[in-house]
Design a protein around this motif. Sequence first.
Motif, PDB file in Angstrom:
ATOM      1  N   ASN A  37       0.845  -1.183   0.000  1.00 42.57           N
ATOM      2  CA  ASN A  37       0.000   0.000   0.000  1.00 42.57           C
ATOM      3  C   ASN A  37       0.887   1.241   0.000  1.00 42.57           C
ATOM      4  O   ASN A  37       1.841   1.336   0.768  1.00 42.57           O
ATOM      5  CB  ASN A  37      -0.903   0.026   1.241  1.00 42.57           C
ATOM      6  N   GLY A  38       0.591   2.179  -0.849  1.00 36.72           N
ATOM      7  CA  GLY A  38       1.390   3.389  -0.924  1.00 36.72           C
ATOM      8  C   GLY A  38       2.509   3.314  -1.940  1.00 36.72           C
ATOM      9  O   GLY A  38       3.184   4.315  -2.199  1.00 36.72           O
ATOM     10  N   GLY A 126       1.516   4.659   3.313  1.00 38.80           N
ATOM     11  CA  GLY A 126       1.313   3.222   3.409  1.00 38.80           C
ATOM     12  C   GLY A 126       1.356   2.714   4.840  1.00 38.80           C
ATOM     13  O   GLY A 126       1.337   3.485   5.799  1.00 38.80           O
ATOM     14  N   ASP A 127       1.412   1.378   4.962  1.00 38.47           N
ATOM     15  CA  ASP A 127       1.420   0.745   6.277  1.00 38.47           C
ATOM     16  C   ASP A 127       2.807   0.831   6.906  1.00 38.47           C
ATOM     17  O   ASP A 127       3.830   0.871   6.224  1.00 38.47           O
ATOM     18  CB  ASP A 127       1.003  -0.719   6.147  1.00 38.47           C
TER      19      ASP A 127
END
Length: 444
Positions: A37-38, A126-127
Amino acid sequence: MGDAVPRWKRYFHDLIAAEISPMTRYFDRVIQIARLNGDSGYLLERLDCPERAHVAGAEELDLSGETDRRTAILLNGTLNHHYDIEGFLRELKPRLSRLSRVIVVAYNPYLQWLYRVAMRLRWKAGDEPTTFITHADLDNICRLAAFERVRVRPAAYVPFRLLGLGSLVNRLMPLVPLLRHTALTSIIVLRPIVHDSAPPKRLSIVIPARNERGNLAAALERLPDLGMEKEVIFVEGHSTDGTWDEIQRLSAANPGVVALQQSGKGKADAVRLGFAHATGDLLTIVDADLTMPPELLPRFVDAYRRGVADFVNGSRIVYPMEGGAMRFLNRLGNVFFAKALSWVLGGRMGDCLCGTKLMRRDDYARMIAWRRDFGDFDPFGDFELLFPAATLGIGMVDVPIRYRTRTYGATNISRFTHGLMLLRMTLVGLFRIRLGRIPHRHGH
């Protein structure tokens, strides 16, 4: 895509891409899997490679049938967000061929506090990364999952960008003890250990020969059964003792023996000529002086077949040498250049000047492309094989041999003149590989 990525992040990924591209530009394609993610895909976009692609996960890959294409799998921070790296690699391995390589962009485990600060301040999208693994721990996991770490390079000393020293620091910092470990990331190349289910069909054996008339018949007779068809290519170079006449006699009397005469000079030129005419799946070099016993060739082939490495190199410095096989200063020089190249190339090198080496023919084609970009600088032919083998993450292993005393003729090596040439080549490698980037002047 790049316009949507913050400027500082583009700079960060450009540094990483500059470290990976000298390898991937000689591969056939790069596939990124398990994108986080990201991750906008900017890093993949910036890699120099003929073909780039992205798939969601390992289950969408099937590279196991590739026999002459090299595909790199890109994992950009993926392992830093995983709770079962061994399981992930175990799932990935059956989907790879022995020619596949996994390129891991891993965050520095000693700077995990910096990543946590970046997440808190929302500098990083993101994470949050959860797993920060050391090289020693990754090596252990790789052993469990049947992978080998074949290359690691620090990349991206980004904070120095704020001082206007980004480019200079990112080139020099990998050479500075202790400080070299402050890079934000490491670029780690993993090789799946895959055994060959069937032997290669043919091995081409190139034997360069200059004033070696008395050794040639024995070189041919002592070649053992290798479990495959073999092709012997003698390359004669400006001899004065009747070597060319003997090669022609042996070629006429033995099917599968090729006789070539070089117009250029030096062993490197002879090996290039022999390899250019080779038709085998595997290529190897045997010195005509028989100081490396031809009877040991099956060990080189066996190391390749068992998947231990794709580039097999002889090592003469493990066992005591016979009588006058190598003079004292030559032995010191071999040890010195082994240590120097280990430092320059960022990986352990054993005997970098042993004449016997074994490699895939399609990998040699990549080495030719690499040499065109790097520069033609090696009159002996050892460094121009070792340098790209290390840079491309091919995976190398040394086969120890007991170095024998030659029984005919005299060595063509000059300790001081050739030693200075080797020192110059080592410095060329330092400035072009370790401190700089190899310019890409040719298509793949």
